[in-house]
Enzyme design. Structure first.
Site, PDB file in Angstrom:
ATOM      1  N   PRO A 103       0.835  -1.201   0.000  1.00 24.54           N
ATOM      2  CG  PRO A 103      -0.656  -1.510   1.751  1.00 24.54           C
ATOM      3  CD  PRO A 103       0.634  -2.016   1.205  1.00 24.54           C
ATOM      4  CE  LYS A 104       3.546   7.147  -2.042  1.00 21.03           C
ATOM      5  NZ  LYS A 104       3.298   7.963  -0.847  1.00 21.03           N
ATOM      6  CD1 TRP A 105       2.487   3.037   3.453  1.00 20.77           C
ATOM      7  CD2 TRP A 105       0.752   3.098   4.851  1.00 20.77           C
ATOM      8  NE1 TRP A 105       2.268   1.756   3.902  1.00 20.77           N
ATOM      9  CE2 TRP A 105       1.218   1.763   4.763  1.00 20.77           C
ATOM     10  CE3 TRP A 105      -0.343   3.385   5.677  1.00 20.77           C
ATOM     11  CZ2 TRP A 105       0.629   0.726   5.457  1.00 20.77           C
ATOM     12  CZ3 TRP A 105      -0.917   2.346   6.376  1.00 20.77           C
ATOM     13  CH2 TRP A 105      -0.449   1.038   6.263  1.00 20.77           C
TER      14      TRP A 105
END
Length: 196
Positions: free
Chosen positions: A27-29
């Site tokens: 996931p890209k935070w």
């Protein structure tokens, strides 16, 4: 010669998401990219552009003492709000806090360090290792050291169904998904990862 934190590896945007063979996804935070190192008890917490941030995030620095000595990680600083969404504006406000103000802010809006790569382990530079080996070592560090909040291990998967689920996480403030080749070394300043 003393070891210094490298420049972070970077992403390049792609218009079509998809888990390709030989890749993993994370996931890209929505937070601040950060590098952290622990050396002889000294903790360095540095932004992507080289700004030292340790004074603003004492809770993250305090948690770093559980890392093995002479170890460095790449990750993202994030703050969640009371509804469980990523709160980037709260994180921005934390940057201006120091001393007692930073301690109060850490109580009210604690930051988490979401670790997604391992750059050094017990004085061994791991940047030349393939991603799959770095990831396995990073997981081992979290398991052996029983790292707890504010330290979080970023999920990683090679399962297409999981990646599709992550693409729906915009409702909690996620920015997308990062794709990483399993055999790639960590290449400072190189746009070797793909971001959707």
């Amino acid at each position: 010669m003393p070891w210094t934190l490298p420049e972070p590896m970077l992403t390049t945007p792609v218009s079509v998401p998809g888990l390709r063979p030989g890749c993993a996804a994370e996931p890209k935070w929505d937070g601040f990219r950060a590098l952290v190192s622990v050396d002889a008890g000294r903790v360095v917490l540095r932004s992507r552009r080289g700004t030292e941030m340790a004074a603003s995030f004492p809770e993250v620095v305090a948690g770093a003492v559980r890392l093995p000595d002479a170890t460095a990680l790449d990750g993202e600083l994030v703050v969640w709000d009371s509804a469980g969404r990523l709160a980037f504006e709260r994180l921005q406000n934390r940057l201006t806090q120091r001393g007692a103000g930073a301690a109060r802010a850490a109580e009210e809006w604690p930051a988490h360090f979401v670790a997604f790569d391992l750059l050094r382990l017990s004085a061994t530079d791991t940047t030349s290792w393939p991603y799959r080996r770095r990831r396995a070592a990073l997981e081992s560090v979290f398991a052996a050291r029983r790292l707890i909040a504010p330290w979080t291990l970023c999920p990683s998967s090679t399962e297409a169904d999981v990646v599709r689920e992550w693409l729906t996480w915009a409702s909690v403030g996620m920015e997308g998904v990062v794709f990483k080749r399993l055999d790639d070394a960590y290449k400072p300043s190189v746009r070797g990862w793909q971001k959707y």
